[in-house]
Design an enzyme around this catalytic site. Sequence first.
Site, PDB file in Angstrom:
ATOM      1  N   CYS A 117     -15.838  63.756 -22.333  1.00  0.00           N
ATOM      2  CA  CYS A 117     -16.356  62.496 -21.784  1.00  0.00           C
ATOM      3  C   CYS A 117     -17.805  62.297 -22.234  1.00  0.00           C
ATOM      4  CB  CYS A 117     -16.250  62.494 -20.269  1.00  0.00           C
ATOM      5  SG  CYS A 117     -14.543  62.680 -19.690  1.00  0.00           S
TER       6      CYS A 117
ATOM      7  N   CYS B 105     -20.841  63.097 -19.769  1.00  0.00           N
ATOM      8  CA  CYS B 105     -20.714  64.290 -18.931  1.00  0.00           C
ATOM      9  C   CYS B 105     -21.310  65.514 -19.636  1.00  0.00           C
ATOM     10  CB  CYS B 105     -19.242  64.545 -18.612  1.00  0.00           C
ATOM     11  SG  CYS B 105     -18.928  66.077 -17.703  1.00  0.00           S
TER      12      CYS B 105
END
Length: 566
Positions: A332, A335
């Site tokens: 992601c 993240c």
Amino acid sequence: MTDLHEIRAVISDMDGVLWRGERPLPGVAEFFGGLRRKGIPFVLATNNATTSFEHVARRLRQVGFEPNEKEVLTSADAAASFLHRELPAGSPVLVVGEDALTSALSRAGFRLVHKASEAVAVVAALDRDVTWGKLTEATLAIRAGAMFVATNLDPTFPSERGLLPGAGALISLLETATERHPTHARSLPPARTSRIGSSRTCWTSAGPCWASEVRVVRPLIYDLSLPDLTALLQEWGEPAYRARQVWNHVYARLTPAPQAMSDLPQPLRERLSEAFDFEGLRPLADSMSSDGGTRKTLFALPDAESIEVVLMRYERRRTVCISTQVGCAMGCAFCATGQMGLRRNLSSGEIVAQVLAAARQERLTNIVVMGMGEPFHNYEATMAALDRLNDPHGFGFGERRMTISTVGLIPGIDRFAAEQRQINLAVSLHAATDELRSRLLPVNARYPLEPLFESCRRYVQSTRRRISFEWALIEGINDGPAQALALSGLARGLTCHVNLIPLNPTHGYSGSAASRNRAQAFRDALRLQGIPATIRLRRGIDIQAGCGQLASREASRRDVPLGGSS
């Protein structure tokens, strides 16, 4: 006669251990070459009496390794004869599992024993029928200097409970240097190996590597289920109620070590201390937010990896956020854990240990599996850990007070629904169009929004439980009215709740948190369409409490290459 400590490896059934069909497993040549370079004698034995040395040698040459005739035995009986030459007649041998070599040893006159203290050699057929009790006895005997003979290792030997697959377990048992005999291999518990130093390595799907420094790591007590523990103590000759006593100490009383279990006999406390690690996690760094509401702890694992645990204090709640992997493969964009890549899965015991560490600080009201890693990418270990924590005879934590988050792995969601668990489910959504979600969450290319929401609807229909959607609000990216309207269309008619969380900043992503006004406008747009939504407070921004931030900083501080595993 050769000293027992000079013979450390007899590998039987090459086809089961190092080959699958006609294809060698990756790393075979490196493995044997590494044994040679480290001065570790070994013998490669097969269980097929018709196999010739030339046949074995030809297969090894395919992977660039040239054996000599002293290193290859071509039948179980030949291997037994070899051992018979190296061990005195009638030597006591501890048998773990059964196979042709075991039978050959019996025919050759070896005395089969069941206690580690009596064995001068261990013969282990590491397959799916091996019990934890037997593995523990084998570990104790090997630590005491017993010769180790590995036979019939199953390449699919269960990795749950922290055990490595068969070939990996063998390498972990053999590659380590002994303190007593530094030029020869030292056997380790099959659960884990710890590697420390600037040249860190591991056994992965790409094959084995060699560590600059290795230390023995005991199996983690939290990796055992109650049936495992019961079987182990019965094999140790303990009465049946002892397992319940130990279980109660570990999970209900949170007793930190066997020596504090005063209602157990001293010999059992000593044996448990010798056989198992009761800690598993070592605090590396501890930070408290300026408002006192969030405490983040960076824990070191025995292999020098690190994970994070976050304890959040609310007026009436104490919530612990735990990790399921070291790093994450989902990638992601915003993240910190995803920016690390996946280093390895955690065992069920390593997941359990995080909760128990937090429970020793505070009385917990909630557990959220939203830390480092994708829980459904490590499904078996994650669910085994939550089942262990839910056990009413132990920690007794109710499923309805647990929440598990997924980035949207549809097979995991469907499996989770089929199991009819009472654990709350949250899906990390973050975008309501495939184009944007694929940019933020690469997994969307595999599991796009339409089939993902179909899976979410199946979950709600099957379990009759509400599902939550997590949405990190990023200024100018996913916080506008178009995304709110698209999300409303996807979620309409679904029993759900949307949690809006202004983005936690990370060094690897340039986006910033949505402003308060834009967050409120997004929430109001959802509510106007009948979609329940709440803006959640960001916690611990001043201590980098977003998942993976401390761990990624620690990993970058160490000059360590990233390794993959799953």
